[in-house]
Every structure is written in structure tokens, then in C-alpha cells.
Design an enzyme around this catalytic site. Structure first.
Site, mmCIF file in Angstrom:
data_model
loop_
_atom_site.group_PDB
_atom_site.id
_atom_site.type_symbol
_atom_site.label_atom_id
_atom_site.label_comp_id
_atom_site.label_asym_id
_atom_site.label_seq_id
_atom_site.Cartn_x
_atom_site.Cartn_y
_atom_site.Cartn_z
ATOM 1 N N GLU A 1 -58.264 15.038 -35.121
ATOM 2 C CA GLU A 1 -57.736 15.919 -34.076
ATOM 3 C C GLU A 1 -58.326 17.334 -34.050
ATOM 4 O OE1 GLU A 1 -53.444 15.552 -33.800
ATOM 5 O OE2 GLU A 1 -53.595 13.396 -33.475
ATOM 6 N N GLU B 1 -54.702 6.273 -34.340
ATOM 7 C CA GLU B 1 -53.450 6.820 -34.863
ATOM 8 C C GLU B 1 -52.329 6.702 -33.843
ATOM 9 O OE1 GLU B 1 -53.561 10.745 -36.934
ATOM 10 O OE2 GLU B 1 -51.579 11.033 -36.049
#
Ligand code: NAG
Ligand code: NAG
Ligand code: NAG
Length: 510
Positions: free
Chosen positions: A246, A353
Site C-alpha cells: 500500500e 489482501e
């Protein structure tokens, strides 16, 4: 006599894998309790007659992998799912979760026989047969402290690089167990959260705008290589690596998650000049390189920007996406994944994820709805070229932790260490309806279906079995006819609020 009858019923239930020890916490569904004496399993499908098909059902009312058998018949009815095995789409890479520090800490909190049952639940032939898992390089938000493998003063030669206590206590032993349980078929990919503070522009693990100093671009890749070397020494090798977890977190003023920020331009430069050439010229030259490892909402723009340079495009194998668009479902439809596929058809897309419980109650024991959110997302992803789906923490505690920044969330297995129990949530079964029956190298096939109340996805397995996964979120039971042009028609009842896997061998099966 009665006791004998009950025993017989119990035994047949066990043989069918319906041995869930059900418990209702009043949250709109049930968990299956596992303790040192008992844990439910799901056996591999047995050899079938050519006309037979198996129907596995889990539902809100409490069925878990409930097995029924039926037969193809040679005539057709209306309201049908038509299998078109000749129209093929993407090839499946795998299914799994993440070996976080938190997962390991929770596994370690159980006595050894229960640890084994837990790992078997995910990895063994009688469990979900997970095939592709994520391993963080160092700590994440699901650690009990912030750390890297080379903390302290600047160390460009990485002479002080060293795995953490967490790797030795909470990751390596369980990864090795999982490899054993899958006879080494389990594939692993690595993602880093933060670099050491001295490599970063803001000198912090989780600062606003914190990115990599230009003069550290190569050092950061050397750090990855040291990580792969250290795990190799422990007998663990990796199939893939992402550019880091991220990167967009760094633009949030409230972010507390350790990370390295990347805009697409700099990420491209780093892949072209450092990550790509170093990996391809290393002992890990076959390793799959995935970009993004971040929200779907950044597509297709982010991948377009990174991959527009042909040298970068040559180094990159895939695009990794996260599921948190589910917090804003209307704004980021799964079709952005298809745009990315159209722009770069040779790159695989992998969901790396997902979890429930962000910005809401962290753990909800037995929530069927949270299970439905998993299978809904998986099917939507698959219908848009995604090749696999990787969950976040495989195991958490009753509070949805531990996490040193109190970022508590839910997980498919929740441990209650003081009771010597763990709970398999509906999410575990929803993901399992795919992972159990759809091994890597299965191929998506076309299924046409007019009933808007059901979501359907179909696969051809490498052993020529056909698998359908069907989600019914409605409160009504829906009878459908499964039509295979080579086999005939089978009537299948899709129960209210259920996830169903249909399994049969195609005509090519020998
Ligand atoms: C966890 O175990 C403790 C000790 O047996 C028990 O008191 C508690 O109710 C359990 N929690 C849940 C959610 O089952
Ligand atoms: C699957 O089908 C293909 C094509 O007909 C065939 O070559 C192969 O042997 C089959 N595999 C199995 C395990 O039946
Ligand atoms: C796939 C899916 O979610 N279909 C339906 C399930 O049931 C609800 C409630 O009836 C519908 O709104 C969905 O469209």
C-alpha cells in the site's frame, strides 16, 4: 439402540465432513468450534461415476460443506446454468492468507495439538488446501512493535541486517509446517511494509509523505535479497514479490501503518533501474514481480503509469490489488480490473489482501454476512480477470489483534486461547468453497445464467473436473438445472443464504 443410531449418524456425518461443532453467538450465523478433541474437516472429492455430481453446501442456517450427490440426466429444463467448457478465460494462481506476526502469535498461544489442527484446517488434504500465501518482509500493522531488519544508524552495506525474533518464533516454524502439509506445493510471495528509518525521506516508519531516499533505491532492493537469502537458509523459497504494501498510505495525513510511499513515476524508475535488473540477475531470477499491492481504486491509472515504459513492462509479471473498495463499494466497480487486463493482457492480476472489520466492529463471531462479502468479492474479481485471492491475517484473537496501532479487524479463524479453542468463521467456509475445489492451474470457463439472484463462476481443473461455485444471498431456496452440453442436465437446489460448490468430472476425465 438409540445410542447406536446416534453413533451411526455421527459416523456418517464425519465421513461426509459435516462434523462442525456449531456455536451461535447471536450474530446472524454460526462458527464451528475446534478444540483439542475435535475439529471439522472436509475430505477431497472421491472418484465418481461419469453421470454423478457432488454438491457441497454451506449456509446461514448452519450447514458446512454439506455433501449431496445427484446425477446428470439427458433432458433439459428452464432456469439453467449452461456450462461452456470451450470458452476459457484466466488461469488460477492460488488461494490463501498471510503469515503475519499476529497470526503466528495466536497460533503459538494454543497447545501443540490444536496448533496442528489449525494449520491442517488451512493447508492439509482434509482442510482448505491453501496454495498461495503472503509473507511480510519484516513487521506490519499486525505486529506488536514497529521494526525493520536493520534498525539504528545508517547502514548502506546492510552489515547489521538480521531477521527478527518474530521470524524465528512466529513465521518460519508455521510456514515450514504449512509447506510440509502441502508437500511443498504451497507458493509464497513477499511484501514489505516499511524500510529502515534511515532509508526514508521522513526518517519515520509511518510519516506523511514518507518515501525512499533516491540514494537508497538500490539498498532497498539489496535488503529484499538479504531477506530471501535469510529465508532460503531456513529452507523457505519465494515464488513472488510485490513492490511493497500500500504505497498510497503515505498520502494520508492520519496514516499510522508503517509503509514506503511510491507514486507511479518513481515506482517505475525503481523497478526499471533497481528491482527489475537486480532480481533478474540474482539467484531468484524467476521470481514474479508484482506492482501496486494497493487499492483497486488506483486502477487503471496507476498500472498505466508504471507500465507505460516498455523496460518496466518487461520486468513486471503482475498487478496486485487489495479489497478495501468494499468500504466504498459504489465508487470502485470491479470493471477497473478488466480495463487493466485489456491494457496489459499479459500481466496477471492477483488479489493480495482482504479483511472485514475495518471501521466497524472488529470481530463478529459467526457473521454469515461477512462470509458473503468474501465470496461476493471473489466472484466479482474472478469475473474481471483476477487469478487468485489472498486473505489478510489467517488467525487473530477475540479482539481482532494483536496490532500495536490498534488497527483491529476480523479473520476467518479466531483463537480463544484461554478456552483452548479456535472458531472457524463463515468467512473460512466461503473462501474454502473456492480454495478446496479449485487448485492452481484451473482455468475459468464460461457459464451463462439468467437468474439474477445467483452469482456463478465455473472452472475446469487440471484433472478435467468441472467446478461451479454459486452464491445465493437471497432468503429463498432456488432450484436450478446445471447443463453441460457433454453430460446432460442435473437438478441442484441452491439453498437460501448459501454458498455451493458443484463438482463433477468432464467427459475428458480418464
Ligand atoms: C473464551 O474462553 C473463556 C474461557 O473459557 C470464556 O469465558 C469465554 O466466554 C470465551 N469467549 C468466547 C467468545 O467464546
Ligand atoms: C484431460 O483432458 C485432456 C484432453 O482431452 C487429456 O489429454 C488429459 O489426459 C485429461 N487428463 C485427465 C487427468 O483425465
Ligand atoms: C448475487 C446476489 O447477491 N444476488 C442477490 C441475492 O439476494 C439479494 C436479496 O434478495 C439480492 O439483492 C441480490 O441481488
Amino acid at each position: 439402540m438409540l445410542a447406536k443410531l446416534i453413533l451411526l449418524q455421527l459416523m456418517s456425518a464425519f465421513a461426509l465432513g459435516q462434523d462442525c461443532l456449531s456455536r451461535d453467538y447471536g450474530n446472524g450465523g454460526t462458527v464451528c468450534v475446534c478444540n483439542s478433541n475435535h475439529c471439522d474437516t472436509v475430505p477431497k472429492p472421491k472418484k465418481l461415476e461419469p453421470s454423478e455430481l457432488l454438491i457441497y453446501t454451506s449456509n446461514k442456517a448452519g450447514l458446512r460443506f454439506n455433501l449431496e450427490k445427484t446425477n446428470f440426466k439427458p433432458c433439459a429444463f428452464s432456469d439453467r446454468i449452461v456450462i461452456d467448457p470451450k470458452t476459457k478465460y484466466q488461469t488460477i494462481l492460488g488461494w490463501g492468507g498471510a503469515f503475519t506476526d499476529a497470526a503466528g502469535i495466536n497460533i503459538a498461544s494454543l497447545e501443540e495439538s490444536l496448533q496442528t489442527k489449525l494449520l491442517e484446517s488451512y493447508f492439509s488434504e482434509n482442510g482448505l488446501e491453501y496454495s498461495l500465501c503472503r509473507v511480510p518482509i519484516g513487521g506490519t500493522d499486525f505486529s506488536v512493535r514497529a521494526y525493520s531488519y536493520d534498525d539504528g544508524k545508517e547502514d548502506k552495506d546492510l552489515t547489521n541486517f538480521k531477521l527478527a525474533e518474530e521470524d524465528h518464533k512466529y513465521k518460519i516454524p508455521y510456514i515450514k509446517k504449512a509447506l510440509e502439509l502441502t508437500e511443498n506445493r504451497l507458493k509464497l510471495f513477499a511484501s514489505a511494509w516499511t524500510a529502515p528509518k534511515w532509508m526514508k525521506t521522513d526518517g519515520q516508519y509511518a510519516g506523511l509523505g514518507g518515501s525512499l531516499k533516491k540514494e537508497m533505491y538500490q539498498t532497498w532492493v539489496d535488503y529484499f535479497i538479504k531477506f530471501f537469502d535469510s529465508y532460503k537458509e531456513q529452507g523457505i523459497s519465494f515464488w513472488g514479490v510485490t513492490t511493497g504494501n500500500e504505497p498510497s498510505l503515505a498520502i494520508s495525513p492520519t496514516n499510522r501503518i508503517n509503509n514506503v510511499g511510491w507514486g507511479p513515476k518513481n515506482m517505475g524508475t525503481w523497478v526499471r533501474d533497481n528491482l527489475g535488473p537486480t532480481i533478474r540477475n540474482s539467484a531468484y531470477s524467476d521470481m514474479k514481480i508484482m506492482i501496486l499491492d494497493d487499492q483497486r481504486s488506483l486502477l487503471p491509472w496507476y498500472a498505466d503509469e508504471v507500465l507505460k515504459d516498455n523496460t518496466v513492462r518487461k520486468y513486471v509479471d503482475g498487478v496486485a490489488v487489495h479489497w478495501y473498495h468494499n468500504i466504498w463499494p459504489l465508487f470502485w466497480p470491479a470493471s477497473v480490473l478488466t480495463f487493466t487486463h485489456w491494457h496489459f493482457p499479459e500481466k496477471f492480476i492477483l488479489a493480495t489482501e482482504a479483511c472485514n472489520g475495518v471501521g466497524e466492529e472488529s470481530v463478529v463471531l459467526g457473521s454469515w454476512e461477512r462470509g458473503e462479502k468474501y465470496s461476493y468479492d471473489i466472484i466479482k474479481d474472478l469475473q474481471n480477470w483476477v487469478t487468485g485471492w489472498i486473505d489478510w491475517n489467517m488467525v487473530l484473537d477475540l479482539s481482532g489483534g494483536p496490532t500495536y496501532i490498534s488497527n483491529n479487524v476480523d479473520a476467518p479463524i479466531i483463537v480463544n486461547a484461554s478456552a483452548g479453542e479456535f472458531y472457524k468463521q463463515p468467512m473460512y467456509y466461503h473462501l474454502g468453497h473456492f480454495s478446496k475445489f479449485v487448485p492452481p492451474n484451473s482455468v475459468l470457463i464460461k457459464t451463462s445464467f439468467a437468474n439474477k439472484d445467483l452469482l456463478t463462476v465455473g472452472f475446469q481443473r487440471p484433472d478435467n473436473a468441472t467446478v461451479l461455485v454459486i452464491l445465493n444471498k437471497t432468503g429463498k431456496t432456488i432450484p436450478v438445472n446445471v447443463v453441460d452440453p457433454n453430460k446432460g442436465v442435473a437438478q441442484v437446489e441452491i439453498k437460501a443464504r448459501s454458498i455451493v460448490t458443484v463438482f463433477y468430472y468432464s467427459q475428458n476425465y480418464k
